[in-house]
Design a protein around this motif. Sequence first.
Motif, short mmCIF file in Angstrom:
data_model
loop_
_atom_site.label_atom_id
_atom_site.label_comp_id
_atom_site.label_asym_id
_atom_site.label_seq_id
_atom_site.Cartn_x
_atom_site.Cartn_y
_atom_site.Cartn_z
N MET A 132 0.88 -1.16 0.00
CA MET A 132 0.00 0.00 0.00
C MET A 132 0.93 1.22 0.00
N ASN A 133 1.18 1.73 -1.19
CA ASN A 133 2.19 2.78 -1.33
C ASN A 133 1.74 4.11 -0.76
N GLN A 134 0.53 4.52 -1.10
CA GLN A 134 0.10 5.85 -0.68
C GLN A 134 -1.38 5.87 -0.33
N LEU A 135 -1.69 6.28 0.88
CA LEU A 135 -3.01 6.77 1.24
C LEU A 135 -2.81 8.26 1.43
N TYR A 136 -3.23 9.04 0.45
CA TYR A 136 -2.81 10.44 0.32
C TYR A 136 -3.99 11.36 0.51
N LEU A 137 -3.78 12.39 1.32
CA LEU A 137 -4.81 13.40 1.56
C LEU A 137 -4.19 14.77 1.40
N ALA A 138 -4.81 15.62 0.58
CA ALA A 138 -4.37 17.00 0.39
C ALA A 138 -5.54 17.92 0.68
#
Length: 446
Positions: A117-123
């Motif tokens: 799971m490389n990225q759980l990304y929040l911006a």
Amino acid sequence: MLAGVLALGSACYAQDIEVEPVVLDPSFEVAPVAFEDVEIQTISLTDSSAQAAAYGDACCNYDVGSCRNCCAGDGLAGGGWFVDGWISQGYTANFDHPANNFNTPMTFNDRADEYQMNQLYLAMGKNVEEESCWSLGGRVDLLYGSDYFFTMARGLETRQDLTRHWNGDGPRAAGEAALYGLAMPQMYGEVYAPIGNGLKVKFGHFYTIIGYESVMAPQNFFYSHAYTMQYGEPFTHTGALASYTAGDHLTLHGGVTNGWDNFDNPNGQLSALMGFQYATDTSSLSYSFINGKEDIDGLNNRFLQSLVYTRKLGSRWTYVFQSDFGLEENGKLDANFESDTAYWYGVNQYLFLKYTDTVDLGLRLEWFRDEDNARVIAVPIEAFSTGGNYYEVSLGANWRPYDFVNVRPELRYDSSNINLLGAQGPYNNFMDKQMWTASFDVIFKF
């Protein structure tokens, strides 16, 4: 934190094996891996028009313009508040099945024969309004996943001695770093001033403007990354960066930062970050450089420049050329164990084809020259390491069955002539001079 900023405005391989830097006289430090932006904008993750843009369409990151400032959707228009995010997860099969389960010197998708799971990304943040009045904005990005390890900044995710502030222990860095963790690659405020054609100033922690590939998964065609991006360039900076629109096609960038991947620079010195981008409807040329002293004692200068050219070839094809050149004073020990300048440079070429409305095909060819072995294996001692060439060929596709889904299969071949203390090569836990991998990931945007 972001609200506070706005209120105030109103008023590596080397990383995986954790090789200790060689102490020279004067001393130097091998910097951690790093990354980019020419004016980072987010991706509207629900805008169908943005997702439909493919590698042969206008305003897509791998097409005309920088890969860091396109694919913005309606969610960014009007200078309003936004929240964007995605999850990127995949699997990389290594044909050698290394015993340590690492694909090194490949980073990011570095785990062999297992799920990542490389990225759980929040911006989240607020965009400046580029109108005839002053405007304030800002942005905070949070990244949880296995990619955290390659985006950490000294003084933020790590202490000055590079020990971790909040991420735990695990198989990375010789047992001192966890597989999964949390990073904050961006945290900045931004001001728009109605000066001339428009001036924007970003201050805080932000992605670099250098290079072509990005940390943010949706802004790359390939699941894996080029050596140039992984080892030859910074990822983030902390400081101030101004961008001025000098006409219909030209944008100028200039600023001062704490150097490569430093939230807090241990030597107390600043680096210059400069660049420009000239873009038309069919092509784009961007140049950027960073120059400053990066070692602990602030004695040795490091310089890096990057040139990126993109060109549309008809309605379906897009070509990208990138060339980097870097050097660091007293960055190696020669055959007589005397300090000398270390060099690294390379050429990347990309070719993209818009095959159908939902499928794009891509090819990446790379030659990366780590002339003194200061960047990848981080053993810049001529008596211990020779060679320095890395080659990789990647074939991939992007399949978008829905606006919010992108599936990225990839076949990759790596080879190198590196010799290190009698090791047979840099791959398969130092047992081979070549490596084959087959991988894919799926990006869900929300």
